[in-house]
Write an enzyme that holds these catalytic residues in place. Structure first.
Site, PDB file in Angstrom:
ATOM      1  N   MET A  11       0.885  -1.082  -0.186  1.00 56.71           N
ATOM      2  CA  MET A  11      -0.245   0.334   0.029  1.00 56.71           C
ATOM      3  C   MET A  11       1.160   1.433   0.014  1.00 56.71           C
ATOM      4  O   MET A  11       1.473   1.443   0.439  1.00 56.71           O
ATOM      5  CB  MET A  11      -0.733  -0.277   1.362  1.00 56.71           C
ATOM      6  CG  MET A  11      -1.247  -1.826   1.679  1.00 56.71           C
ATOM      7  SD  MET A  11      -3.767  -0.775   1.217  1.00 56.71           S
ATOM      8  CE  MET A  11      -4.143   0.814   1.650  1.00 56.71           C
ATOM      9  N   GLU A  85      -6.276  -2.728  -9.233  1.00 55.66           N
ATOM     10  CA  GLU A  85      -6.342  -3.282  -7.683  1.00 55.66           C
ATOM     11  C   GLU A  85      -6.935  -4.573  -8.533  1.00 55.66           C
ATOM     12  O   GLU A  85      -7.618  -5.229  -7.891  1.00 55.66           O
ATOM     13  CB  GLU A  85      -7.306  -2.781  -7.542  1.00 55.66           C
ATOM     14  CG  GLU A  85      -7.350  -1.400  -6.883  1.00 55.66           C
ATOM     15  CD  GLU A  85      -6.450  -1.237  -6.089  1.00 55.66           C
ATOM     16  OE1 GLU A  85      -6.358  -2.289  -4.910  1.00 55.66           O
ATOM     17  OE2 GLU A  85      -6.735  -0.053  -5.357  1.00 55.66           O
TER      18      GLU A  85
END
Length: 194
Positions: A11, A85
């Site tokens: 992340m 994603e």
């Protein structure tokens, strides 16, 4: 010759920004890009890819039960596919992306997380690691300066969460990229404070 690419990172490693910049680069060369994202990712809106640095773009949403090959054929003709994603795509959908590379000679660039908050593969990421022609780690750093590899999930009290569902959407308020050593040490310290 077309390839299946998986560009992964923890992340905060600018994966979405790189996906959008890559789209711009292809379009600047006159190529058409089919930008997609899984329906699981609704953080910034169902059909929006947004980076932390402010870039955003509309994308076609692919639901977990949808055939990517059928969606591609219905979407029109494109020179390249970019998926953000990608960890949330199903293994079957990754297989379909592989087929589009092989059968249509279509480059497919997937951007996403490799592992979850417990360092376990996401099913889509695992399949990409098995099938991709090119694997590239997009690096970011831990607060200590080492390379971050863990997507640590935190509760509202700042404690690292070590159990729960694999998917919980959130940004910098819920997750922090950490090196493995800091992650383990923080969990040990939490467990000693009881």
């Amino acid at each position: 010759m077309a390839k299946l690419y998986f560009k992964y990172g923890a992340m905060g490693s600018s994966k979405s920004a790189q996906a959008l910049i890559t789209k711009f680069n292809y379009e600047e060369k006159g190529m058409s890009v089919w930008l997609i994202k899984p329906g699981t990712d609704t953080r910034d809106g169902a059909d929006v890819i947004r980076s932390r640095i402010g870039l955003s773009q509309s994308a076609q949403v692919i639901s977990p039960d949808e055939s990517i090959i059928d969606a591609y054929r219905n979407a029109g003709s494109y020179d390249v596919i970019i998926a953000d994603e990608a960890q949330f795509l199903t293994p079957d959908q990754i297989d379909e992306l592989r087929r589009l590379v092989d059968e249509e000679d279509l480059p497919v660039l997937c951007f996403g997380l490799k592992t979850d908050f417990l360092t376990h593969f996401f099913p889509g990421s695992k399949r990409l690691m098995e099938l991709a022609d090119s694997l590239t780690e997009i690096k970011t750093i831990c607060d200590c300066g080492r390379k971050a590899t863990v997507n640590a999930r935190f509760d509202e009290n700042g404690r690292i969460i070590t159990e729960g569902d694999q998917v919980m959407l959130g940004g910098n308020d819920s997750y922090t990229a950490m090196c493995h050593r800091c992650w383990v040490n923080r969990i040990k310290k939490q467990n000693m404070s009881f």
